[in-house]
Design an enzyme around this catalytic site. Sequence first.
Site, PDB file in Angstrom:
ATOM      1  N   ARG A  72       3.362   0.396  14.778  1.00 29.85           N
ATOM      2  CA  ARG A  72       1.847   0.381  14.878  1.00 29.85           C
ATOM      3  C   ARG A  72       1.339  -0.795  15.429  1.00 29.85           C
ATOM      4  O   ARG A  72       0.344  -0.527  15.993  1.00 29.85           O
ATOM      5  CB  ARG A  72       1.431   0.751  13.455  1.00 29.85           C
ATOM      6  N   ARG A 100       0.853  -1.074  -0.130  1.00 29.89           N
ATOM      7  CA  ARG A 100      -0.122   0.168  -0.021  1.00 29.89           C
ATOM      8  C   ARG A 100       0.813   1.318   0.058  1.00 29.89           C
ATOM      9  O   ARG A 100       0.621   2.087  -0.760  1.00 29.89           O
ATOM     10  CB  ARG A 100      -1.103   0.055   1.325  1.00 29.89           C
TER      11      ARG A 100
HETATM   12  P1  ADP Z   1      -4.101   1.865   9.605  1.00 27.76           P
HETATM   13  O1  ADP Z   1      -5.283   1.258  10.633  1.00 27.76           O
HETATM   14  O2  ADP Z   1      -3.599   1.258   8.578  1.00 27.76           O
HETATM   15  O3  ADP Z   1      -2.840   2.217  10.628  1.00 27.76           O
HETATM   16  P2  ADP Z   1      -5.552   4.415   9.819  1.00 27.76           P
HETATM   17  O4  ADP Z   1      -6.042   5.177   8.718  1.00 27.76           O
HETATM   18  O5  ADP Z   1      -6.833   3.825  10.660  1.00 27.76           O
HETATM   19  O6  ADP Z   1      -4.716   3.357   9.053  1.00 27.76           O
HETATM   20  O7  ADP Z   1      -4.665   5.307  10.878  1.00 27.76           O
HETATM   21  C1  ADP Z   1      -3.451   5.830  10.608  1.00 27.76           C
HETATM   22  C2  ADP Z   1      -2.937   6.661  11.740  1.00 27.76           C
HETATM   23  O8  ADP Z   1      -3.915   7.548  12.312  1.00 27.76           O
HETATM   24  C3  ADP Z   1      -2.584   5.808  13.091  1.00 27.76           C
HETATM   25  O9  ADP Z   1      -1.511   5.270  13.049  1.00 27.76           O
HETATM   26  C4  ADP Z   1      -2.840   6.912  14.095  1.00 27.76           C
HETATM   27  O10 ADP Z   1      -1.573   7.477  14.319  1.00 27.76           O
HETATM   28  C5  ADP Z   1      -3.992   7.716  13.474  1.00 27.76           C
HETATM   29  N1  ADP Z   1      -5.172   7.521  14.084  1.00 27.76           N
HETATM   30  C6  ADP Z   1      -6.378   7.006  13.370  1.00 27.76           C
HETATM   31  N2  ADP Z   1      -7.244   6.733  14.009  1.00 27.76           N
HETATM   32  C7  ADP Z   1      -7.121   6.976  15.209  1.00 27.76           C
HETATM   33  C8  ADP Z   1      -7.460   7.028  16.707  1.00 27.76           C
HETATM   34  N3  ADP Z   1      -8.773   6.384  16.787  1.00 27.76           N
HETATM   35  N4  ADP Z   1      -6.908   7.116  17.569  1.00 27.76           N
HETATM   36  C9  ADP Z   1      -5.736   7.652  17.707  1.00 27.76           C
HETATM   37  N5  ADP Z   1      -4.956   7.751  16.673  1.00 27.76           N
HETATM   38  C10 ADP Z   1      -5.783   7.591  15.372  1.00 27.76           C
END
Ligand code: ADP
Length: 194
Positions: free
Chosen positions: A146, A128
């Site tokens: 992560r 990705r």
């Molecule tokens: P992925 O699940 O592939 O990591 P996301 O788009 O859901 O992708 O999230 C990317 C980043 O955004 C996370 O690593 C975090 O830093 C931030 N993030 C997203 N949603 C949240 C949340 N609910 N709380 C805290 N940080 C978040």
Amino acid sequence: MFNLILFGPPGSGKGTQSDNIVAKYGLVHLSTGNLLREEIAQKTPLGIEAKSFMDKGQLVPDEVVIGMVDSYFEKHKNAVGFLFDGFPRTLAQAKALDSLLELKKNEIAAVLALEVSEEELVKRLLNRGITSGRSDDINEDVIRKRFAVYSNETKPVAEHYKKLKKYHSIKGEGTVQEIFNFICEAIDKKLNLM
Ligand code: ADP
């Protein structure tokens, strides 16, 4: 309202399957990751703060994310239900979500958790990164970070909804269509019970 949480580690296919679910069931998609990336694209103060956490593979602070979710609710007062994607990611976020829904005399109907092996996840995320250019998907160290954050901070969310008997595991490997069929089976079962 019919509210679902699509749960799973980074790369488990939440974004892809969310598009399918909202198209079929008419739910409003609430992806905190997408909302944060929009803030970053618009260079808002919230976006600039969030980017520094996201680029390191860390979570954005709870109060920032919860505030964003609350204002999204205000903008979608007539929703038949929400599909939460990438939220809640900490126990504090889960409890805040439960309270916000309770204020609306509502609740989470089910948590659907996509199960995918870590080896497969790393492969998907690096791929990705190549196609999307997402800065948090390019570096394998950030990806591993992560996963660690997921284990330490997000897994307790699963326990919380298991206790409430709302948690359902879904096989997250196979074709997109196969996985979507498993998801629909789980949703339809839930809808038939309501
Ligand atoms: P992925 O699940 O592939 O990591 P996301 O788009 O859901 O992708 O999230 C990317 C980043 O955004 C996370 O690593 C975090 O830093 C931030 N993030 C997203 N949603 C949240 C949340 N609910 N709380 C805290 N940080 C978040």
